[in-house]
Design an enzyme around this catalytic site. Structure first.
Site, PDB file in Angstrom:
ATOM      1  CD  GLU A  68       1.967 -19.359 -85.726  1.00  0.00           C
ATOM      2  OE1 GLU A  68       2.446 -20.478 -85.476  1.00  0.00           O
ATOM      3  OE2 GLU A  68       1.374 -18.670 -84.869  1.00  0.00           O
ATOM      4  CG  ASP A 256       3.121 -16.209 -76.165  1.00  0.00           C
ATOM      5  OD1 ASP A 256       3.651 -15.536 -77.058  1.00  0.00           O
ATOM      6  OD2 ASP A 256       2.210 -17.026 -76.399  1.00  0.00           O
ATOM      7  CD  GLU A 359      -7.018 -18.570 -76.759  1.00  0.00           C
ATOM      8  OE1 GLU A 359      -6.910 -19.786 -76.532  1.00  0.00           O
ATOM      9  OE2 GLU A 359      -6.174 -17.936 -77.393  1.00  0.00           O
ATOM     10  CD  GLU A 380       0.456 -22.303 -74.929  1.00  0.00           C
ATOM     11  OE1 GLU A 380      -0.583 -23.007 -74.855  1.00  0.00           O
ATOM     12  OE2 GLU A 380       0.874 -21.838 -75.998  1.00  0.00           O
TER      13      GLU A 380
HETATM   14  C1  DMJ Z   1       2.348 -22.472 -80.186  1.00  0.00           C
HETATM   15  O1  DMJ Z   1       2.252 -22.413 -81.557  1.00  0.00           O
HETATM   16  C2  DMJ Z   1       3.583 -21.794 -79.731  1.00  0.00           C
HETATM   17  O2  DMJ Z   1       3.850 -22.235 -78.457  1.00  0.00           O
HETATM   18  C3  DMJ Z   1       3.467 -20.307 -79.767  1.00  0.00           C
HETATM   19  O3  DMJ Z   1       4.587 -19.666 -79.220  1.00  0.00           O
HETATM   20  C4  DMJ Z   1       2.259 -19.799 -79.038  1.00  0.00           C
HETATM   21  N1  DMJ Z   1       1.419 -20.849 -78.637  1.00  0.00           N
HETATM   22  C5  DMJ Z   1       1.112 -21.852 -79.598  1.00  0.00           C
HETATM   23  C6  DMJ Z   1       0.253 -22.926 -79.010  1.00  0.00           C
HETATM   24  O4  DMJ Z   1      -0.679 -22.455 -78.119  1.00  0.00           O
END
Ligand code: DMJ
Length: 833
Positions: A68, A256, A359, A380
């Site tokens: 993060e 992801d 979610e 997304e």
């Molecule tokens: C974001 O912080 C980034 O895109 C991360 O890779 C996963 N998704 C969150 C938001 O949903």
């Protein structure tokens, strides 16, 4: 459905806005922000200028998440730096080099100074702060697997990971951190370990410090090397021993951005033959995509990706998550436009249904999975719509974007920012605004509706990071010393001519701006999917192909019940419960039959019981206690001038639950239409303080034995009548004439003597065994005069039980039912809720 939303129109609309807002003001805000940041946290240098009012860079005793911090912090600073030095475009900004007297050698993280208004010189402050932050994360990479630990302390590093090679044999420093009984968790997610390459590569290239790029790539390949024999990745992996934590594989949560970074690293890095080149990342993407398509893709119903066992590919779970909605956008970037369009449609249907994305959603069961109904403002789905629009230029995505924007505006705005939704079904807000809402969600929406934005015109290999920060490698920084990858790496460029690394040109638009997506042949969407559209979201539908039709026969009576639970700190309810009961004396009362009298008596009795519960008057001794405590308080305040009156706890509002009864409107000459009033909320909304529209009820028994008291229709908004004894027409004829005013009668509710049963589907069943009452003659007053304003009437089932519910009620309202018709036919799978 025809969707016309030409790009030109968007341009015209926006040009007025842009002239005033974009450009000059945005640039000023950006520059002011940078100056303020430097003032607070220093300029990233080691000397005195590195110390700001609040601190020296990121020298804080704080344990943060590596992933993060990289995507939000390092990525944000780098992207801002690239804008500041003009490598990423801002309209109207051409950086001007400051005049310098001496040519000095640039230190690490420095760029030639650029003059900004107010005398500020931008010379790489943001880059140095990014470097400072990233360096503080480096200890996390001391693992034997190459995958970083998930957390690091910005000041102290990783003393809590006792098995790290960094801590072996280390002394006292670690001790204060070993006190904690719970060992630090070493599980990281694949996305967290593998999605650092973009930010760290750009940082390395800009600072000529190869460490970051090497470590991030090593981590990426360490995750990739652990893919199963069928090419799938798990969601969680132990950074110390490299074992997968669970057997699930999917495209969403936990995994992801790994795929995102495989493809985007290929886009970002200039082409080169060296090992670990963009080609190897592209190969990893192609291999990953092929495995996903083979094992996770489900083309049944609406194309989507399921969750499977990592090693066997056997299906494990039939849900999709909101995080996975990025994947169609990534496919569009990769040139897999057809797959992108079709897999984005299910998310579109879900957004239409919930006016947000839950979610997790069960594809098998068709509802929110496991109570995971929140939408924290995630980007997304919007991100994918943006990329799909850029790839297809189909106005469909404007239409979707407009829907998303108006839903967000309607549901998420608060005084202090944009809240997430705690539950997309109820609209309950969460007290939190995630940074990705502005960093990504708002940004992608903005870019979607601004085709002329400089980023949309930029013809260069730039990418948006997984946190939505645009990154580019300046041409001058392309060559870099590359580490030779170990021979064990199993990366091979797949020699498959079908594998794309370019986008096909967008399909030509159909005539008259009709959406190619909307006009797709054999689109299953809407045929087997139950679509639920909230009425407030839909508003008055005015699409030529679809009409929202109000049900004139069935509706729901919504009842707000008294709250029988003992209330602490109860404030007086807004409408006193007495209001619900008739206690008028009336001249006509004598004409009224015994049954009604006993009815009134019961009401009075129950009224007094109810009133005792909620408005218990304090006993004498309670008064005494209250008075003496107040007296003590006041005298102490008088004695001590410094003392203030202690604020009393605010009374908590009492909440009242709802229930609903299916109701049926009558037919025949004497049937008036159901009164047109605003819809009561859905009974599933949960207890509320605010009462419903009607608060006064008269219970009239069967109302067959002559005229009701004049006060019944004059002072009561609802009259409840039991079925039987005489015709519906006779019952209505016994209601005295009255002038329709605010407080007068609005609705007669007939209670059928049938006891509703579970088998009837009560209370959810549409009819609950109700038959449609017939009022065969036009309505008249007790004197036989034709009524000027016919009385609105409905019938509910349930006999005594239902009457008991009304006797416990605080207020009443009605909620109309709607359905959607297309060319005169009911669209059975679209439900207006
Ligand atoms: C974001 O912080 C980034 O895109 C991360 O890779 C996963 N998704 C969150 C938001 O949903």
């Amino acid at each position: 459905m025809s969707v016309a939303f030409p790009e030109d129109e968007v341009r015209n609309y926006q040009s007025i806005y842009h002239e005033n807002q974009r450009g000059a003001k945005a640039l000023r805000d950006f520059q002011d922000g940078v100056v303020a940041l430097v003032e607070q946290y220093g300029d990233g240098r080691a000397g005195s200028s590195g110390k700001g009012l609040r601190g020296r860079g990121f020298d804080v005793d704080s344990k943060v998440q590596v992933f993060e911090t990289v995507i939000r912090g390092v990525g944000g600073l780098l992207s801002a730096h690239l804008f500041a030095i003009g490598e990423l475009p801002i309209d109207g900004y051409t950086p001007k080099l400051a005049r310098t007297f001496k040519k000095k050698k640039l230190q690490k993280g420095e760029v030639p100074a650029i003059s900004w208004p107010g005398g500020f010189r931008y010379d790489g402050q943001l880059l140095r702060l990014a470097l400072d932050l990233a360096q503080r994360l480096l200890p996390a990479f001391y693992t034997t697997t190459g995958m970083p630990y998930p957390r690091v302390n910005l000041r102290y590093g990783i003393p809590f990971y006792l098995n790290s090679p960094l801590n072996r044999g280390s002394g006292s420093d670690t001790e204060e951190f070993t006190m904690d009984e719970n060992p630090e968790i070493t599980e990281t997610c694949s996305a967290g370990a593998g999605s650092l390459v973009l930010e760290f590569t750009v940082l390395s290239r800009l600072t000529n410090d190869p460490r970051f790029e090497q470590l991030a790539k090593r981590a990426f390949w360490a995750v990739w090397d652990r893919r199963s024999s069928i090419g799938l990745l798990g969601a969680g992996v132990d950074a110390e021993n490299g074992q997968w934590i669970g057997p699930y594989s999917g495209i969403g949560a936990g995994i992801d951005s790994f795929f995102e970074y495989a493809l985007k690293t290929h886009i970002l890095l200039p082409l080169t033959e060296a090992e670990n080149s963009p080609e190897t990342f592209l190969a990893a993407w192609h291999e990953a995509h092929a495995a996903i398509k083979r094992h996770l893709y489900s083309g049944i119903h609406h194309p989507h990706y399921v969750n499977v066992h990592l090693s066997t590919g056997s299906p494990q779970a039939y849900w999709i998550d909101s995080l996975g909605a990025y994947y169609p956008g990534l496919l569009a970037l990769a040139g897999e436009v057809e797959e992108a369009i079709e897999t984005n449609l299910l998310y579109t249907a879900l957004w239409t249904r919930y006016a947000a994305l839950p979610e997790r959603w069960s594809v098998r069961d068709g509802h929110v999975e496991g109570g995971l109904g929140w939408w924290p403002g995630r980007p997304e789905f919007i991100e994918s719509n943006y990329h799909l629009y850029r790839a297809t230029r189909d106005p469909w995505y404007f239409y979707v974007g407009e829907m998303v924007l108006s839903d967000i505006k309607a549901r998420c705005w608060t005084e202090c920012g944009w809240a997430g939704l705690q539950d997309v079904r109820t609209g309950e807000k969460s007290d939190r605004m995630e940074s990705f809402f502005l960093g990504e969600t708002a940004k992608y929406l903005y870019l979607l509706f601004d085709p002329d934005h400089p980023l949309n015109r930029l013809d260069a290999p730039y990418v948006f990071t997984t946190e939505g920060h645009p990154l580019i490698i300046p041409k001058a920084k392309s060559p870099v010393v590359r580490r030779k990858a170990p021979a064990t790496r199993s990366i091979q460029v797949l020699q498959n001519s079908e594998l794309r690394d370019t986008c096909p040109s967008s399909p030509s638009a159909l005539p008259f701006s009709i959406s190619v997506t909307a006009a797709r042949p054999n689109m299953a969407l809407g045929r087997d999917e139950q679509v639920f559209i909230p009425r407030d979201v839909m508003g008055d539908m005015n699409d030529p192909s679809f009409t929202r039709v109000r049900d004139v026969v069935m509706l729901d009576v919504i009842i707000q019940l008294e709250n029988d639970a003992p209330q602490e700190n109860t404030a007086a309810p807004t409408g006193s419960s007495e209001e619900l009961y008739d206690n008028d004396d009336d001249d006509d009362y004598d004409d009224y039959e015994e049954e009604e009298m006993s009815n009134r008596k019961t009401r009075r009795d129950s009224s007094s019981v109810s009133s005792k519960k909620t408005h218990d008057s304090p006993s004498q001794s309670q008064y005494k206690t209250m008075l003496s405590s107040l007296f003590r308080h006041v005298t102490s305040v008088l004695r001590d001038p410094a003392a203030t009156l202690v604020p009393q706890p605010k009374p908590q509002p009492t909440l009242y639950p709802f229930t609903k009864l299916p109701a049926i409107a009558p037919t025949g000459l004497g049937a008036a239409g159901v009164i047109d009033v605003p819809d009561a909320p859905d009974s599933s909304i949960g207890p509320q303080t605010a009462p419903l529209i009607w608060k006064t009820i008269f219970f009239a028994g069967q109302a067959c034995s002559g005229k009701l008291p004049d006060s019944a229709p004059r002072n009561h908004e609802v009259i409840i009548i039991r079925r039987g004894g005489c015709t519906f027409h006779d019952k209505l004829s016994n209601i005295p004439a009255f002038t329709p005013i605010f407080a007068s009668l609005k609705l007669v509710i007939i209670i059928d003597h049938e006891k509703a049963s579970e088998e009837d589907g009560f209370p959810e069943g549409a009819g609950s065994g109700l038959f449609r009452p017939l009022i065969d003659k036009r309505q008249v007053t007790p004197k036989g005069v034709l009524r000027r304003d016919a009385i609105s009437m409905v019938m509910v089932s349930g006999g005594d039980e239902t009457e008991a519910v009304f006797r416990r009620c605080r207020s009443v309202g009605i909620r109309r039912r709607y359905h959607v018709e297309s060319q005169g036919k009911v669209v059975g799978n679209v439900h207006v809720i």
